[in-house]
Design a protein around this motif. Structure first.
Motif, mmCIF file in Angstrom:
data_model
loop_
_atom_site.group_PDB
_atom_site.id
_atom_site.type_symbol
_atom_site.label_atom_id
_atom_site.label_comp_id
_atom_site.label_asym_id
_atom_site.label_seq_id
_atom_site.Cartn_x
_atom_site.Cartn_y
_atom_site.Cartn_z
ATOM 1 N N CYS A 24 0.832 -1.206 0.000
ATOM 2 C CA CYS A 24 0.000 0.000 0.000
ATOM 3 C C CYS A 24 0.864 1.253 0.000
ATOM 4 C CB CYS A 24 -0.948 -0.001 1.196
ATOM 5 S SG CYS A 24 -2.377 -1.089 0.996
ATOM 6 N N PRO A 29 -0.757 -2.599 -6.739
ATOM 7 C CA PRO A 29 -2.138 -3.086 -6.704
ATOM 8 C C PRO A 29 -2.418 -3.787 -5.371
ATOM 9 C CG PRO A 29 -1.157 -3.588 -8.824
ATOM 10 C CD PRO A 29 -0.050 -3.082 -7.936
ATOM 11 N N SER A 30 -3.313 -3.219 -4.618
ATOM 12 C CA SER A 30 -3.613 -3.719 -3.290
ATOM 13 C C SER A 30 -4.954 -3.160 -2.834
ATOM 14 C CB SER A 30 -2.506 -3.330 -2.305
ATOM 15 O OG SER A 30 -2.272 -1.935 -2.346
ATOM 16 N N ILE A 31 -5.430 -3.700 -1.738
ATOM 17 C CA ILE A 31 -6.671 -3.234 -1.131
ATOM 18 C C ILE A 31 -6.344 -2.815 0.290
ATOM 19 C CG2 ILE A 31 -9.028 -3.816 -0.455
ATOM 20 C CD1 ILE A 31 -8.883 -6.109 -2.573
ATOM 21 N N CYS A 87 -3.765 -3.722 4.971
ATOM 22 C CA CYS A 87 -3.476 -3.790 3.536
ATOM 23 C C CYS A 87 -3.273 -5.242 3.120
ATOM 24 C CB CYS A 87 -2.211 -2.989 3.230
ATOM 25 S SG CYS A 87 -1.751 -3.019 1.480
ATOM 26 N N ARG A 93 -4.380 -6.020 -11.402
ATOM 27 C CA ARG A 93 -5.680 -5.353 -11.480
ATOM 28 C C ARG A 93 -6.755 -6.413 -11.663
ATOM 29 N NH1 ARG A 93 -5.172 -0.019 -15.066
ATOM 30 N NH2 ARG A 93 -3.053 0.534 -14.489
ATOM 31 N N VAL A 137 -14.689 -6.371 -4.783
ATOM 32 C CA VAL A 137 -13.902 -5.136 -4.876
ATOM 33 C C VAL A 137 -13.213 -5.135 -6.234
ATOM 34 C CG1 VAL A 137 -11.965 -3.835 -3.909
ATOM 35 C CG2 VAL A 137 -13.450 -5.138 -2.384
ATOM 36 N N ASN A 138 -13.304 -4.018 -6.946
ATOM 37 C CA ASN A 138 -12.570 -3.838 -8.204
ATOM 38 C C ASN A 138 -11.294 -3.090 -7.902
ATOM 39 O OD1 ASN A 138 -14.341 -5.058 -10.130
ATOM 40 N ND2 ASN A 138 -15.741 -3.367 -9.750
ATOM 41 N N VAL A 139 -10.170 -3.668 -8.286
ATOM 42 C CA VAL A 139 -8.857 -3.088 -7.987
ATOM 43 C C VAL A 139 -8.237 -2.585 -9.283
ATOM 44 C CG1 VAL A 139 -6.553 -3.531 -7.056
ATOM 45 C CG2 VAL A 139 -8.556 -4.656 -6.041
ATOM 46 N N THR A 144 -6.655 0.379 -3.699
ATOM 47 C CA THR A 144 -8.107 0.557 -3.640
ATOM 48 C C THR A 144 -8.497 0.666 -2.174
ATOM 49 O OG1 THR A 144 -8.433 -0.683 -5.672
ATOM 50 C CG2 THR A 144 -10.334 -0.483 -4.210
#
Length: 166
Positions: A24, A29-31, A87, A93, A137-139, A144
């Protein structure tokens, strides 16, 4: 020489928990999930990443791994105070599903009577099984951000955020 002032946003100022915190911080690319509405500050928080398919959402991790499917888990001690922001790195993606649990007793087994769960939609779960759409969830190419409210068993009405009535 020009004066440069850096202003941190509230989300950026929050400490990020978990072994993937650097993903993060680097903008990979992470949530990044911020969990609100915790019953207390005991135990650990767990963030899990699943394939975004109804068949695989909330499926046992041993089975997912055996089938060669995506599954990731990040643990973090519940902080005594302040925001709870965790995170988890994603492979690329795309669309994923997540679940956050508050493992209050630290036994690594979900206890319906004590532990909490949270999903990105914040839909009251009640007595129903969570749907894939609750966890999706769309990353994109970076981090995101997701904010969710934890839900705990509230008598016969099932799981709900603590700030709602039975």
């Amino acid at each position: 020489m020009p004066l440069v002032v850096l202003v941190a946003t509230p989300a950026a100022a929050q400490p990020v928990l978990g072994k993937d915190a650097e993903a993060c911080a680097r903008g990979e690319p992470s949530i990044r999930v911020t969990a609100t509405g915790l019953r207390d500050r005991t135990g650990r928080m767990k963030l899990e990443l699943f394939p975004a398919s109804a068949e695989d959402f909330l499926k046992d991790d041993t089975l997912l791994k055996r089938e060669g499917k995506l599954f990731r888990r990040v643990w973090a001690r519940t902080p005594r105070e302040g925001p709870v922001s965790i995170c988890i790195r994603v492979p690329a993606r795309g669309r994923y599903a997540i679940l956050v649990t508050h493992d209050r007793d630290g036994r690594n087994k979900f206890n319906f009577f004590q532990d909490g769960a949270g999903f990105p939609t914040n839909r009251r779960i009640g007595r129903s099984w969570p749907l894939l759409s609750d966890g999706e969830v769309n990353v994109g190419g970076g981090v995101t951000m997701v904010t969710l409210r934890m839900q705990y068993l509230r008598g016969v009405s099932g799981f709900a955020p603590l700030d709602t009535l039975n």
